[in-house]
Design a protein around this motif. Structure first.
Motif, PDB file in Angstrom:
ATOM      1  N   LEU A  55      49.252  25.670  30.188  1.00  0.00           N
ATOM      2  CA  LEU A  55      50.340  25.005  30.891  1.00  0.00           C
ATOM      3  C   LEU A  55      50.956  25.991  31.887  1.00  0.00           C
ATOM      4  N   VAL A  56      50.834  25.681  33.167  1.00  0.00           N
ATOM      5  CA  VAL A  56      51.269  26.592  34.226  1.00  0.00           C
ATOM      6  C   VAL A  56      52.489  26.005  34.943  1.00  0.00           C
ATOM      7  N   PRO A  57      53.600  26.749  35.038  1.00  0.00           N
ATOM      8  CA  PRO A  57      54.761  26.267  35.801  1.00  0.00           C
ATOM      9  C   PRO A  57      54.405  26.088  37.282  1.00  0.00           C
ATOM     10  N   LEU A  58      55.011  25.099  37.911  1.00  0.00           N
ATOM     11  CA  LEU A  58      54.732  24.873  39.333  1.00  0.00           C
ATOM     12  C   LEU A  58      55.130  26.086  40.169  1.00  0.00           C
ATOM     13  N   SER A  59      56.160  26.798  39.733  1.00  0.00           N
ATOM     14  CA  SER A  59      56.589  27.978  40.480  1.00  0.00           C
ATOM     15  C   SER A  59      55.480  29.021  40.549  1.00  0.00           C
ATOM     16  N   GLU A  60      54.710  29.174  39.478  1.00  0.00           N
ATOM     17  CA  GLU A  60      53.612  30.139  39.459  1.00  0.00           C
ATOM     18  C   GLU A  60      52.505  29.724  40.427  1.00  0.00           C
ATOM     19  N   ILE A  61      52.229  28.435  40.470  1.00  0.00           N
ATOM     20  CA  ILE A  61      51.182  27.952  41.380  1.00  0.00           C
ATOM     21  C   ILE A  61      51.590  28.128  42.833  1.00  0.00           C
ATOM     22  N   VAL A  62      52.863  27.821  43.149  1.00  0.00           N
ATOM     23  CA  VAL A  62      53.343  27.946  44.523  1.00  0.00           C
ATOM     24  C   VAL A  62      53.381  29.407  44.958  1.00  0.00           C
ATOM     25  N   LYS A  63      53.806  30.299  44.064  1.00  0.00           N
ATOM     26  CA  LYS A  63      53.929  31.715  44.412  1.00  0.00           C
ATOM     27  C   LYS A  63      52.576  32.431  44.429  1.00  0.00           C
ATOM     28  N   ASN A  64      51.668  32.026  43.522  1.00  0.00           N
ATOM     29  CA  ASN A  64      50.371  32.698  43.409  1.00  0.00           C
ATOM     30  C   ASN A  64      49.231  31.675  43.424  1.00  0.00           C
ATOM     31  N   PRO A  65      49.059  30.954  44.513  1.00  0.00           N
ATOM     32  CA  PRO A  65      48.074  29.862  44.540  1.00  0.00           C
ATOM     33  C   PRO A  65      46.631  30.338  44.347  1.00  0.00           C
ATOM     34  N   THR A  66      46.299  31.535  44.805  1.00  0.00           N
ATOM     35  CA  THR A  66      44.914  32.007  44.681  1.00  0.00           C
ATOM     36  C   THR A  66      44.538  32.284  43.233  1.00  0.00           C
ATOM     37  N   VAL A  67      45.528  32.601  42.407  1.00  0.00           N
ATOM     38  CA  VAL A  67      45.255  32.888  40.990  1.00  0.00           C
ATOM     39  C   VAL A  67      44.739  31.649  40.281  1.00  0.00           C
ATOM     40  N   TYR A  68      45.249  30.481  40.680  1.00  0.00           N
ATOM     41  CA  TYR A  68      44.904  29.236  39.995  1.00  0.00           C
ATOM     42  C   TYR A  68      43.938  28.370  40.803  1.00  0.00           C
ATOM     43  N   ASP A  69      43.456  28.914  41.905  1.00  0.00           N
ATOM     44  CA  ASP A  69      42.540  28.179  42.760  1.00  0.00           C
ATOM     45  C   ASP A  69      41.203  27.934  42.058  1.00  0.00           C
ATOM     46  N   SER A  70      40.775  26.682  42.052  1.00  0.00           N
ATOM     47  CA  SER A  70      39.525  26.307  41.405  1.00  0.00           C
ATOM     48  C   SER A  70      38.429  25.998  42.426  1.00  0.00           C
ATOM     49  N   THR A  71      38.616  26.440  43.664  1.00  0.00           N
ATOM     50  CA  THR A  71      37.642  26.154  44.714  1.00  0.00           C
ATOM     51  C   THR A  71      36.309  26.839  44.441  1.00  0.00           C
ATOM     52  N   MET A  72      36.373  28.113  44.080  1.00  0.00           N
ATOM     53  CA  MET A  72      35.157  28.892  43.860  1.00  0.00           C
ATOM     54  C   MET A  72      34.801  29.007  42.378  1.00  0.00           C
ATOM     55  N   ALA A  73      35.818  29.111  41.533  1.00  0.00           N
ATOM     56  CA  ALA A  73      35.598  29.267  40.083  1.00  0.00           C
ATOM     57  C   ALA A  73      36.302  28.127  39.356  1.00  0.00           C
ATOM     58  N   TYR A  74      35.517  27.303  38.642  1.00  0.00           N
ATOM     59  CA  TYR A  74      36.078  26.134  37.960  1.00  0.00           C
ATOM     60  C   TYR A  74      37.105  26.574  36.933  1.00  0.00           C
ATOM     61  N   ARG A  75      38.324  26.012  37.046  1.00  0.00           N
ATOM     62  CA  ARG A  75      39.386  26.337  36.104  1.00  0.00           C
ATOM     63  C   ARG A  75      40.262  25.117  35.916  1.00  0.00           C
ATOM     64  N   LYS A  76      40.388  24.676  34.674  1.00  0.00           N
ATOM     65  CA  LYS A  76      41.200  23.499  34.375  1.00  0.00           C
ATOM     66  C   LYS A  76      42.513  23.947  33.749  1.00  0.00           C
ATOM     67  N   ILE A  77      43.630  23.440  34.276  1.00  0.00           N
ATOM     68  CA  ILE A  77      44.956  23.784  33.785  1.00  0.00           C
ATOM     69  C   ILE A  77      45.785  22.516  33.630  1.00  0.00           C
ATOM     70  N   SER A  78      46.963  22.666  33.032  1.00  0.00           N
ATOM     71  CA  SER A  78      47.913  21.560  32.901  1.00  0.00           C
ATOM     72  C   SER A  78      49.211  21.925  33.600  1.00  0.00           C
ATOM     73  N   VAL A  79      49.850  20.929  34.196  1.00  0.00           N
ATOM     74  CA  VAL A  79      51.148  21.113  34.841  1.00  0.00           C
ATOM     75  C   VAL A  79      52.056  19.957  34.450  1.00  0.00           C
ATOM     76  N   VAL A  80      53.360  20.195  34.483  1.00  0.00           N
ATOM     77  CA  VAL A  80      54.332  19.137  34.213  1.00  0.00           C
ATOM     78  C   VAL A  80      55.370  19.126  35.325  1.00  0.00           C
TER      79      VAL A  80
END
Length: 264
Positions: A55-80
């Protein structure tokens, strides 16, 4: 006379000792069997984990988008978050003043959701440094979680948006089952109307067409996603109350009761 009294006292002590040990044995057995039921129930409730990923906070995704980017490496996460805007192609969700865009191509996933609703999504985030970064959901559910309990299959089919994104339990006849991509695709038909509901089940199973089954999971996008599926047991079966309870255990307990009665 003294020897007789002493012998009688010893006999009474032995009898009380045996009765005490028998009571302890019966108590231990009851607690042990009850523990089996509790543990089995706990295991069953933890089976359904395909929706509970990181479960990843939206703030983390907005601040560090490349960390959670699934374009090159498949990564499934949850957000609320909360739905702040619903468009034809994109939905906006926000959390603590941070927001992300969510793909709305598969509108069936969002049936029954409205602006202001709390929502939880599981899927992949694709970062686009030159445009709009988008979260692509696999599962969408109401947040906090909504448990609808036992529901008729016909009720779900007739009003899918009412149950969409919520957890339900259904009972029906297994009319079809096939393995695909590490999961089972199962068709469950209503006991009343014969209407069929599609189920996606992750895990192993020995169920086959013709079995009456009970399925619990998340209903989303006209599919019931389940990690818990099994044969429907008779409502008064002891194995329903205490999973794993067998005929051997039954004979064992009856034997203990007979021994106990003899010592009474």
């Amino acid at each position: 006379m003294l020897n007789s009294c002493t012998s009688r006292a010893n006999s009474d002590d032995i009898k009380r000792y045996r009765e005490n040990m028998m009571h302890r044995l019966i108590t231990f057995l009851f607690v042990f069997l009850l523990s089996i039921g509790v543990i089995s129930g706990a295991v069953a409730s933890d089976v359904n984990t395909i929706f509970e990923l990181e479960l990843v906070p939206l703030s983390e995704i907005v601040k560090n988008p490349t960390v959670y980017d699934s374009t090159m490496a498949y990564r499934k996460i949850s957000v609320v978050g909360n739905i702040s805007e619903i468009g034809k192609h994109l939905i906006t969700i926000d959390q603590d003043s941070y927001e992300i865009k969510v793909d709305h191509t598969n509108q069936h996933l969002f049936a029954g959701f409205n602006v202001g609703d709390g929502i939880k999504l599981t899927g992949q985030f694709l970062y686009d440094p030159m445009g709009t970064s988008i979260f692509y959901p696999n599962y969408v559910m109401h947040y906090p979680t909504v448990q609808m309990g036992e529901v008729n299959i016909s009720a779900i089919i007739s009003n899918a948006s009412k149950f969409n994104g919520k957890y339900v339990t259904v009972t029906g006849n297994l009319t079809g089952i096939r393995s695909t991509m590490g999961a089972y695709v199962v068709d469950i038909s209503s006991l009343d109307t014969g209407e069929s509901l599609r189920v996606s089940y992750y895990g192993s199973t020995d169920l086959q067409a013709g079995d009456m089954v009970s399925v619990s999971g998340l209903f989303n996008g006209d599919v019931l996603y389940s990690g818990q599926m099994g044969k429907k047991r008779p409502p008064l079966s002891i194995s329903t109350l205490i999973p794993g309870f067998t005929g051997l255990w039954t004979m064992f307990i009856i034997g203990l009761l007979v021994i106990y009665m003899k010592h009474e």
